[in-house]
Design a protein around this motif. Structure first.
Motif, PDB file in Angstrom:
ATOM      1  N   GLY A  40       0.867  -1.180   0.000  1.00 29.73           N
ATOM      2  CA  GLY A  40       0.000   0.000   0.000  1.00 29.73           C
ATOM      3  C   GLY A  40       0.900   1.225   0.000  1.00 29.73           C
ATOM      4  O   GLY A  40       2.118   1.143  -0.212  1.00 29.73           O
ATOM      5  N   GLY A  41       0.305   2.377   0.244  1.00 32.60           N
ATOM      6  CA  GLY A  41       1.080   3.609   0.257  1.00 32.60           C
ATOM      7  C   GLY A  41       2.222   3.553   1.267  1.00 32.60           C
ATOM      8  O   GLY A  41       3.370   3.887   0.959  1.00 32.60           O
ATOM      9  N   HIS A  42       1.911   3.080   2.483  1.00 34.11           N
ATOM     10  CA  HIS A  42       2.921   3.108   3.534  1.00 34.11           C
ATOM     11  C   HIS A  42       4.065   2.135   3.259  1.00 34.11           C
ATOM     12  O   HIS A  42       5.226   2.457   3.493  1.00 34.11           O
ATOM     13  N   LEU A  62       6.404  -7.179  -0.509  1.00 34.68           N
ATOM     14  CA  LEU A  62       5.535  -8.295  -0.877  1.00 34.68           C
ATOM     15  C   LEU A  62       4.084  -7.851  -0.758  1.00 34.68           C
ATOM     16  O   LEU A  62       3.650  -7.399   0.304  1.00 34.68           O
ATOM     17  N   GLU A  63       3.343  -7.974  -1.836  1.00 39.67           N
ATOM     18  CA  GLU A  63       1.941  -7.521  -1.859  1.00 39.67           C
ATOM     19  C   GLU A  63       1.047  -8.687  -2.274  1.00 39.67           C
ATOM     20  O   GLU A  63       1.288  -9.318  -3.289  1.00 39.67           O
ATOM     21  N   LYS A  64      -0.012  -8.920  -1.488  1.00 39.28           N
ATOM     22  CA  LYS A  64      -0.836 -10.107  -1.775  1.00 39.28           C
ATOM     23  C   LYS A  64      -1.680  -9.960  -3.039  1.00 39.28           C
ATOM     24  O   LYS A  64      -1.965 -10.927  -3.713  1.00 39.28           O
ATOM     25  N   GLY A  70      -5.383  -1.894  -1.908  1.00 40.12           N
ATOM     26  CA  GLY A  70      -5.942  -1.689  -0.572  1.00 40.12           C
ATOM     27  C   GLY A  70      -6.433  -0.262  -0.402  1.00 40.12           C
ATOM     28  O   GLY A  70      -6.954   0.357  -1.341  1.00 40.12           O
ATOM     29  N   ASN A  71      -6.254   0.257   0.792  1.00 37.56           N
ATOM     30  CA  ASN A  71      -6.839   1.554   1.120  1.00 37.56           C
ATOM     31  C   ASN A  71      -6.214   2.723   0.375  1.00 37.56           C
ATOM     32  O   ASN A  71      -6.861   3.747   0.182  1.00 37.56           O
ATOM     33  N   VAL A  72      -4.955   2.554  -0.034  1.00 39.32           N
ATOM     34  CA  VAL A  72      -4.342   3.692  -0.728  1.00 39.32           C
ATOM     35  C   VAL A  72      -5.107   3.973  -2.018  1.00 39.32           C
ATOM     36  O   VAL A  72      -5.171   5.120  -2.462  1.00 39.32           O
ATOM     37  N   GLY A  73      -5.740   2.957  -2.601  1.00 41.78           N
ATOM     38  CA  GLY A  73      -6.521   3.166  -3.810  1.00 41.78           C
ATOM     39  C   GLY A  73      -8.001   3.373  -3.541  1.00 41.78           C
ATOM     40  O   GLY A  73      -8.800   3.411  -4.474  1.00 41.78           O
ATOM     41  N   ASN A  75      -9.197   5.640  -0.816  1.00 41.30           N
ATOM     42  CA  ASN A  75      -9.508   6.705   0.141  1.00 41.30           C
ATOM     43  C   ASN A  75      -9.971   7.981  -0.549  1.00 41.30           C
ATOM     44  O   ASN A  75      -9.913   8.122  -1.764  1.00 41.30           O
ATOM     45  N   THR A  76     -10.416   8.932   0.280  1.00 43.91           N
ATOM     46  CA  THR A  76     -10.962  10.182  -0.250  1.00 43.91           C
ATOM     47  C   THR A  76      -9.884  11.264  -0.380  1.00 43.91           C
ATOM     48  O   THR A  76     -10.205  12.440  -0.511  1.00 43.91           O
ATOM     49  N   THR A  77      -8.638  10.862  -0.285  1.00 51.43           N
ATOM     50  CA  THR A  77      -7.435  11.617  -0.688  1.00 51.43           C
ATOM     51  C   THR A  77      -7.175  12.928   0.052  1.00 51.43           C
ATOM     52  O   THR A  77      -6.471  13.793  -0.454  1.00 51.43           O
ATOM     53  N   GLU A 205       1.259 -13.352  -1.249  1.00 52.32           N
ATOM     54  CA  GLU A 205       0.672 -13.159   0.080  1.00 52.32           C
ATOM     55  C   GLU A 205       1.560 -13.777   1.153  1.00 52.32           C
ATOM     56  O   GLU A 205       2.005 -14.922   1.010  1.00 52.32           O
ATOM     57  N   VAL A 206       1.803 -13.031   2.214  1.00 48.47           N
ATOM     58  CA  VAL A 206       2.528 -13.595   3.351  1.00 48.47           C
ATOM     59  C   VAL A 206       1.543 -14.439   4.160  1.00 48.47           C
ATOM     60  O   VAL A 206       0.498 -13.953   4.593  1.00 48.47           O
ATOM     61  N   THR A 207       1.896 -15.726   4.345  1.00 53.66           N
ATOM     62  CA  THR A 207       0.986 -16.654   5.028  1.00 53.66           C
ATOM     63  C   THR A 207       1.537 -17.097   6.379  1.00 53.66           C
ATOM     64  O   THR A 207       0.877 -17.833   7.102  1.00 53.66           O
ATOM     65  N   PHE A 367      -3.882   8.146   4.858  1.00 57.36           N
ATOM     66  CA  PHE A 367      -3.364   8.556   3.543  1.00 57.36           C
ATOM     67  C   PHE A 367      -2.448   9.760   3.702  1.00 57.36           C
ATOM     68  O   PHE A 367      -1.337   9.792   3.183  1.00 57.36           O
ATOM     69  N   LYS A 368      -2.921  10.751   4.458  1.00 54.23           N
ATOM     70  CA  LYS A 368      -2.125  11.955   4.659  1.00 54.23           C
ATOM     71  C   LYS A 368      -0.779  11.657   5.323  1.00 54.23           C
ATOM     72  O   LYS A 368       0.187  12.376   5.188  1.00 54.23           O
ATOM     73  N   ALA A 369      -0.758  10.523   6.063  1.00 56.82           N
ATOM     74  CA  ALA A 369       0.443  10.159   6.818  1.00 56.82           C
ATOM     75  C   ALA A 369       1.467   9.435   5.948  1.00 56.82           C
ATOM     76  O   ALA A 369       2.590   9.192   6.400  1.00 56.82           O
TER      77      ALA A 369
HETATM   78  C1  LIG Z   1     -13.067   4.928   2.058  1.00 53.45           C
HETATM   79  C2  LIG Z   1     -11.797   5.433   2.686  1.00 53.45           C
HETATM   80  C3  LIG Z   1     -11.553   6.808   2.768  1.00 53.45           C
HETATM   81  C4  LIG Z   1     -10.384   7.286   3.344  1.00 53.45           C
HETATM   82  N1  LIG Z   1     -10.130   8.639   3.327  1.00 53.45           N
HETATM   83  C5  LIG Z   1      -8.941   9.121   3.783  1.00 53.45           C
HETATM   84  C6  LIG Z   1      -8.631  10.514   3.660  1.00 53.45           C
HETATM   85  O1  LIG Z   1      -9.397  11.300   3.102  1.00 53.45           O
HETATM   86  N2  LIG Z   1      -7.445  10.956   4.165  1.00 53.45           N
HETATM   87  C7  LIG Z   1      -6.581  10.114   4.785  1.00 53.45           C
HETATM   88  O2  LIG Z   1      -5.541  10.580   5.236  1.00 53.45           O
HETATM   89  N3  LIG Z   1      -6.836   8.780   4.883  1.00 53.45           N
HETATM   90  C8  LIG Z   1      -7.983   8.264   4.391  1.00 53.45           C
HETATM   91  N4  LIG Z   1      -8.258   6.907   4.475  1.00 53.45           N
HETATM   92  C9  LIG Z   1      -7.294   6.037   5.181  1.00 53.45           C
HETATM   93  C10 LIG Z   1      -6.119   5.613   4.341  1.00 53.45           C
HETATM   94  O3  LIG Z   1      -6.561   5.210   3.065  1.00 53.45           O
HETATM   95  C11 LIG Z   1      -5.389   4.450   5.038  1.00 53.45           C
HETATM   96  O4  LIG Z   1      -5.151   4.756   6.403  1.00 53.45           O
HETATM   97  C12 LIG Z   1      -4.035   4.160   4.400  1.00 53.45           C
HETATM   98  O5  LIG Z   1      -4.161   4.046   2.996  1.00 53.45           O
HETATM   99  C13 LIG Z   1      -3.451   2.884   4.993  1.00 53.45           C
HETATM  100  O6  LIG Z   1      -2.132   2.638   4.589  1.00 53.45           O
HETATM  101  P1  LIG Z   1      -1.722   1.872   3.234  1.00 53.45           P
HETATM  102  O7  LIG Z   1      -1.855   2.802   2.087  1.00 53.45           O
HETATM  103  O8  LIG Z   1      -0.383   1.312   3.412  1.00 53.45           O
HETATM  104  O9  LIG Z   1      -2.835   0.720   3.181  1.00 53.45           O
HETATM  105  P2  LIG Z   1      -3.247  -0.283   2.029  1.00 53.45           P
HETATM  106  O10 LIG Z   1      -3.269   0.378   0.704  1.00 53.45           O
HETATM  107  O11 LIG Z   1      -4.491  -0.962   2.485  1.00 53.45           O
HETATM  108  O12 LIG Z   1      -2.037  -1.296   2.025  1.00 53.45           O
HETATM  109  C14 LIG Z   1      -1.956  -2.496   2.751  1.00 53.45           C
HETATM  110  C15 LIG Z   1      -1.598  -3.575   1.765  1.00 53.45           C
HETATM  111  O13 LIG Z   1      -1.249  -4.770   2.444  1.00 53.45           O
HETATM  112  C16 LIG Z   1      -1.631  -5.847   1.622  1.00 53.45           C
HETATM  113  N5  LIG Z   1      -1.693  -7.069   2.417  1.00 53.45           N
HETATM  114  C17 LIG Z   1      -2.598  -7.426   3.367  1.00 53.45           C
HETATM  115  N6  LIG Z   1      -2.329  -8.644   3.858  1.00 53.45           N
HETATM  116  C18 LIG Z   1      -1.204  -9.072   3.237  1.00 53.45           C
HETATM  117  C19 LIG Z   1      -0.441 -10.265   3.323  1.00 53.45           C
HETATM  118  N7  LIG Z   1      -0.769 -11.255   4.159  1.00 53.45           N
HETATM  119  N8  LIG Z   1       0.654 -10.375   2.517  1.00 53.45           N
HETATM  120  C20 LIG Z   1       0.999  -9.383   1.662  1.00 53.45           C
HETATM  121  N9  LIG Z   1       0.294  -8.240   1.543  1.00 53.45           N
HETATM  122  C21 LIG Z   1      -0.789  -8.088   2.324  1.00 53.45           C
HETATM  123  C22 LIG Z   1      -2.986  -5.409   1.087  1.00 53.45           C
HETATM  124  O14 LIG Z   1      -3.341  -6.135  -0.075  1.00 53.45           O
HETATM  125  C23 LIG Z   1      -2.755  -3.931   0.824  1.00 53.45           C
HETATM  126  O15 LIG Z   1      -2.384  -3.655  -0.506  1.00 53.45           O
HETATM  127  C24 LIG Z   1      -9.431   6.380   3.895  1.00 53.45           C
HETATM  128  C25 LIG Z   1      -9.673   5.010   3.808  1.00 53.45           C
HETATM  129  C26 LIG Z   1     -10.834   4.523   3.188  1.00 53.45           C
HETATM  130  C27 LIG Z   1     -11.060   3.040   3.072  1.00 53.45           C
END
Ligand SMILES: Cc1cc2nc3c(=O)[nH]c(=O)nc-3n(C[C@H](O)[C@H](O)[C@H](O)COP(=O)(O)OP(=O)(O)OC[C@H]3O[C@@H](n4cnc5c(N)ncnc54)[C@H](O)[C@@H]3O)c2cc1C
Lengths: 416, 93
Positions: A40-42, A62-64, A70-73, A75-77, A205-207, A367-369
């Motif tokens: 994801g983003g983080h 490693l991305e499953k 996930g959430n990075v795609g 969120n409301t940005t 996927e990490v299992t 997302f902002k973080a």
């Molecule tokens: C509807 C919605 C609106 C939001 N609006 C905002 C906003 O306006 N502003 C804001 O700051 N935040 C917002 N957020 C929150 C923000 O999107 C999340 O806090 C942030 O994206 C989480 O970090 P990430 O990008 O790393 O997560 P993700 O993109 O979810 O990344 C986690 C990844 O881990 C992968 N994964 C899971 N299990 C495994 C495994 N076993 N093995 C390998 N990979 C695995 C997943 O497939 C996923 O791609 C929103 C979220 C949602 C759902």
């Protein structure tokens, strides 16, 4: 390949035949120095800063599914740094400063647009709280302007200033806040990391974790076992599930948050506006769609879809705030699963297992973080010490009573 | 989601308030030697399963009874609804 205006011109004149895939699709090696679980983003930002800022090598993400699924795609940005507590303010302001330079830094157009966020208030008590928050922001080097009713009217004449039940008394404006193109943030970090030699491995996927005598030496995946000196988990809404594979229980509950987009309209909303008498945030994408959302559904869920009561509630709030949108047609709605922590604040920490690190608990504000989370997690992974702006995001803070409850809600994740 | 209330029949979930894990019924003994540790786990730490989950719902806009609902967090399907009172009694509370 470096992206630039000159490059576009050059490629345009040569039939666009020189563009390369934005990242490689390598097979996993048998061992890495660093494995980041979750693309994801983080996770992608962490890998990027590990390589680019901390000069580490031999790194895999490693991305499953596919990166950005996930959430990075979803969120409301919204990107902002309007926090109150001293454990949070330096971290989120650091993030906003990284956002401001992100596109130049990773050479990718993330469509970062500092169009401002306006948090409306509707009562005297809310005005006091907004003034207090604004002062805390200014003290932490962020920007904040307290607008009165006329100031809000000038910015957003379309709001319902005649609403008797929720009168608009003013708003707290953060001019440097705004929105960014969520997918492009994932792609930009992925490309940046790939250019530094990071292996991005999708559909992996990490299992399980290989843990012996309290030390993690690698992961089990759907593409086989992979050794690693350090494993950094960064899976947002899958945090509880993945850490359970390492035998850990977390101060986290998983909840679903929905979001919505209307058909494309002409420009109507200048920045991000939030309703103060409920929970509604709305902005307009560059394509013209109104992007909005509200509360989480408030019950634990791993389904990436929500239920109708929230949709109804959000629509009612929208009508209370901007009646002009009553005829806008909804194009799509979707959900993402959130790692809701017990105090609404995140974790960037080591675990009690050697070589295993955890980043999560981002609730619906992660997302902002993204840039600061990546930078601070990379700092922790590279140096084994927390970044100065992330020392409070400890996993053991509940045991010691040093919680970071920004909203003052208590240990009730569905209320944060 | 529709919650099939044992006394009132099928009711919309929006009439209810969701509190959380049904283990919250089992409040630790404050006089136990390790009470601090037990309360830390009780208040803050969760199993948070993906799948079957037993949880407390409060019929706030109804008869104000507490229910233990067994629901699948992957599909939202509800397989059983009991009065929390009955569950607690069964556990000797
Ligand atoms: C509807 C919605 C609106 C939001 N609006 C905002 C906003 O306006 N502003 C804001 O700051 N935040 C917002 N957020 C929150 C923000 O999107 C999340 O806090 C942030 O994206 C989480 O970090 P990430 O990008 O790393 O997560 P993700 O993109 O979810 O990344 C986690 C990844 O881990 C992968 N994964 C899971 N299990 C495994 C495994 N076993 N093995 C390998 N990979 C695995 C997943 O497939 C996923 O791609 C929103 C979220 C949602 C759902």
């Amino acid at each position: 390949m470096h992206y630039s205006a000159l490059q576009i011109l050059k490629q345009g004149l040569t039939g666009n035949k020189g563009w390369k895939p934005v990242w490689r699709e390598p097979k996993p090696k048998s061992a890495y120095d660093f494995i980041i679980v979750g693309g994801g983003g983080h996770g992608l930002a962490t890998a990027y800063y590990l390589a680019e800022e901390f000069k580490q090598a031999n790194i895999a993400v490693l991305e499953k599914g596919w990166i950005g699924s996930g959430n990075v795609g979803r969120n409301t940005t919204i990107v902002r740094s309007n926090y109150l507590l001293p454990e949070n303010t330096p971290f989120y302001e650091m993030s906003l400063k990284l956002w401001e330079n992100l596109e130049q830094d990773f050479n990718y157009n993330a469509m970062m647009s500092q169009r401002g966020i306006l948090n409306l208030f509707h009562s005297d008590g809310e005005r006091d709280a907004a003034a207090r928050r604004g002062n805390a922001m200014v003290l932490s080097d962020a920007d904040a302007v307290l607008l009165d009713r006329e100031g809000v009217r000038k910015m957003c004449p379309f709001l319902d200033f005649d609403n008797e039940r929720f009168p608009i008394k003013g708003g707290l404006l953060q001019p440097r806040a705004g929105t960014a193109r969520h997918d492009a943030v994932a792609w930009g970090y992925a490309r940046g990391a790939d250019r530094c030699g990071v292996d991005i491995i999708q559909n992996c996927e990490v299992t399980g974790f290989q843990i012996e005598n309290g030390v993690c030496s690698g992961v089990e995946t759907t593409k086989g076992n992979i050794k690693a000196n350090k494993v950094g988990v960064c899976v947002a809404g899958s945090s509880s599930r993945v850490m359970a594979l390492a035998g850990m229980r977390l101060p986290i509950e998983t909840h679903v948050l929905q979001a919505f987009v209307t058909e494309g309209l002409k420009p109507v909303i200048p920045g991000v506006v939030t309703f103060g008498a409920g929970h509604l945030y709305i902005s307009q994408s560059d394509k013209g769609g109104l992007v909005f959302g509200g509360d989480i559904d408030k019950y634990n869920s791993y389904a990436q879809r929500g239920n109708l009561p929230v949709i109804e509630h959000v629509a009612e709030e929208m009508m209370a705030m901007m009646p002009m949108l009553g005829r806008a047609r909804l194009l799509r709605s979707w959900g993402g699963v959130m790692d809701m922590s017990m105090d609404g604040s995140p974790f960037i920490d080591k675990t009690h297992i050697g070589g295993l690190y955890f980043n999560g608990g981002w609730c619906y504000g992660g997302f902002k973080a993204t840039p600061a989370s990546g930078m601070c997690y990379a700092h922790l992974l590279a140096t084994d010490t927390p970044h100065p702006n992330a020392t409070a995001f400890r996993l053991d803070r509940f045991r010691h009573g040093i919680i970071i409850d920004e909203k003052g809600q208590g240990a009730q994740p569905n209320q944060h | 989601m529709i919650i099939n209330h044992p006394l009132l029949g099928p009711r919309d979930s929006s009439e209810f308030y969701h509190l959380g894990d049904a283990t919250l019924i089992n409040r630790p003994d404050p006089d136990a030697a390790d009470a601090a540790e037990q309360f830390y786990e009780y208040v803050y730490i969760r199993d948070d399963p993906a799948g079957e989950y037993r949880e407390l719902w409060y019929h706030e806009q109804g008869d104000r009874s507490w229910l233990v609902v067994t629901r699948n967090t992957l599909t939202h399907e509800i397989s059983s609804v009991e009065l929390a009172r009955d569950v607690a009694r069964r556990q000797g509370k």
